[in-house]
Design a protein around this motif. Sequence first.
Motif, mmCIF file in Angstrom:
data_model
loop_
_atom_site.group_PDB
_atom_site.id
_atom_site.type_symbol
_atom_site.label_atom_id
_atom_site.label_comp_id
_atom_site.label_asym_id
_atom_site.label_seq_id
_atom_site.Cartn_x
_atom_site.Cartn_y
_atom_site.Cartn_z
ATOM 1 N N VAL A 31 0.822 -1.207 0.000
ATOM 2 C CA VAL A 31 0.000 0.000 0.000
ATOM 3 C C VAL A 31 0.859 1.261 0.000
ATOM 4 O O VAL A 31 0.487 2.280 -0.581
ATOM 5 N N THR B 283 -6.005 3.922 -1.841
ATOM 6 C CA THR B 283 -5.424 2.709 -1.257
ATOM 7 C C THR B 283 -6.392 2.077 -0.267
ATOM 8 O O THR B 283 -6.422 0.848 -0.128
ATOM 9 N N GLY C 146 -7.534 -1.658 -0.356
ATOM 10 C CA GLY C 146 -7.554 -2.490 0.851
ATOM 11 C C GLY C 146 -8.895 -3.171 1.044
ATOM 12 O O GLY C 146 -8.976 -4.346 1.426
ATOM 13 N N ALA D 94 -4.575 0.015 5.131
ATOM 14 C CA ALA D 94 -4.217 0.276 3.733
ATOM 15 C C ALA D 94 -4.280 1.765 3.438
ATOM 16 O O ALA D 94 -3.358 2.327 2.833
#
Lengths: 321, 435
Positions: free
Chosen positions: A64, A95, A99, A218
């Motif tokens: 990430v 991100t 995630g 993330a």
Amino acid sequence: MINKFYNNLIVQSIFLMSILIIMGLFIPNWLVFVITKAIAYGLVALGIVTLMRGGLVSFGQGFVFAIGGYTAGLLGTQAGLTDAILLLFISFLFTGFVGLIIGPLLARYRDIFFAMLSLAFSMVLYGVLIKIDAIGGSDGFVLPESTYFGILPSTEYADYMLYLVSIILSGIVSILLRYYYNSTPGLIALAVRENELRVEYLGASAFTVTVLNFTIAAGLGGMGGALNGIALGHIDPEFSYWTTSGEFVFISILAGYLSVPAVFLAALLLELVRSFSGRYFPDTWQLILGVFLILSIIYIPTGIGSFFKKFMDKLNKKKNK
Amino acid sequence: MKIFRQFLIVVSSILISLFSVFGTASADDHKGFKLGVVTFLSGPGAEPFGVPAWNGGKLFIDLLNAGKAPAPYNKVGFGGMKITAIPIDENGGATKQVQEFRNLVQRDNVDAVLGYVSSGDCMAIPSVADELQALTVLYDCGTPRVFEDASYKYVFRTAAHAAMDNIAIAKYLISKGYDVSSIAGINQNYSWGKDSWKDFSVSIKKLSPNSTVENELFPKLFSGQFGTEISALINSKAKVVHSSLWGGDLQSFILQAKPRGLFKRTQVVFSAGDHVMPGLGNKYPEGVIVGARGQYGMMAPDTALNRWFYKVYMDKYGVFPAQPPYRMVQGLMGLKMAIEKAMENNGGKKPNKDQIATAFNGLEWEAPGGLVQMKLGNGHQAIQPHAIGKTAKDKDGNITITDIVRYNATCVNPPNGIKATDWIEAGFPGAVCNK
């Protein structure tokens, strides 16, 4: 009681942030830069700490971190978007979204399987990034200088502006995370860590909490990656390499999972030791860094955060008396 | 609480020691010249490249500070200012180097930074250097793109870029009548390796249009294991194998490929092959065509300056100098000349970075490897004469380089304003090769 706790927390945070912001005007430029970079690393490590509360350690936070960095970098070079605050925010959302997609896949695994699978993700990304020549391959690429609300700061103030943004950002993140840690899902995460089966019997879902934790981790990782990329002005696939991920794990172990500010302190400590050992022991800096890591694991196995907590507990006891 | 106390002691002792060192460092007076030197001191780039380069640099700086270098380098230090060098390890990737660079400029307040072997680092550093307005000398890295894709005010490269190495090798192969009907390449997967291969393969195509490419292999930088690549090269029908491998990778490749007979089966060319010769000694294969990225080491010209440098290096370290120390000394000489020229224009006072940058632009100086001219990239990129040779055993059984062909700087370098790849594609217009 609860409200008072948060009021105190917010007041303390704002106080600490203003001290740091004022301090930034007087400390030398290199230290401003080191603190900014420590905040970037600290944000990623906070993600790992969030996972650690649920009993998981990710060895692949570089995944990430790199996505966040490349998101900010590509938006800067390809789309001409250079506003630092916007870039950080978009990287965080993007991100976080990534995630959320891969979270359900990873959340079914525990312990070493989770760690290795996350590591695999980061190394696959690394392999892909070094093959794409259009974005520099293994050389990476240079980011344009960032602006703030449409203003390009002069060279002397560019570092301070980013420092200012990252201090405020980390302050807000820290407060929100403390809210989250003390909320129902945040506390369930601790219970999952202790006994997952019992949590399920009580009617809570360990899976949902893990996905939520992973998504938050993330998002934070992506924001850290973007901040690191913007601060350095350069991004390369090393962001996704396992040694980078290892550093995040080390920071979170050094900090422990008990305190949020301890994470940033641990990141700063690592950054300072690394940079000074590189400067004064150019031939043996890895050795100095290694000794530091070993010493800190031997002497503070529960993390710097445990001192913070002990200190706060003592303070509270005195108050209650 | 006992642990807490111990922890405090550990942390505070670390911080105190760090700040005490830092304190003494920052208390230095500014009469001298502070120079950050970045080169590989650990990892696979260190032993064959970074360390000998720094050995050469250290030796030369000591001699300069003592005023013992020959004319025109006989002034003490840089124009009378004693040089304080701060060595930094280049290992760890471009992102780490950007950070180290900032530390050098902002924390140590260096007057200039000289460094960078890896092309990846050279792609990352210049934009930061200009942003921080820090005078920066790239002493080695090869990728032509640094000054072809952008221009910088405070960045200079004091050695020719990689196009020269690969054009010269192509010319050497053709003029000596080697069979280049099919070629293969093994190059590291980053800017240096990719650019080297492109320049070489296109040059060969241009000079011998019927030649075909058999294999293009791009192992990861510093992977150190080439078993599968060597198998592929042995099974390929290529007559010539080109490689720009360097450092630990080149050593490993030679040691792994030699017992499998690759060097006997095909004609191998190393575009930067000489710098592992001091380390490998007689394990170095015979019959390999090598470039040294300039007229360095065994291919150096017979001038008084070169004889002097070769001797002082040999006396001090007991091995002959290959390209790394030559290139660092070449960079230091260029910086010295630029500073002294700027000083003269400044009435003998210490010049600032803008004055040095102006003086550096288009500068020419005589180095042990020949005349260096800052002619490309609008006066920021050097060109220099080149030499290519072939390894052979001398009568004592030691590996040496014979069959040397020398090339004018203008024969193997593009003119200013034309990209190396475009120049090759166009068939080297305006090349001046007097033989």
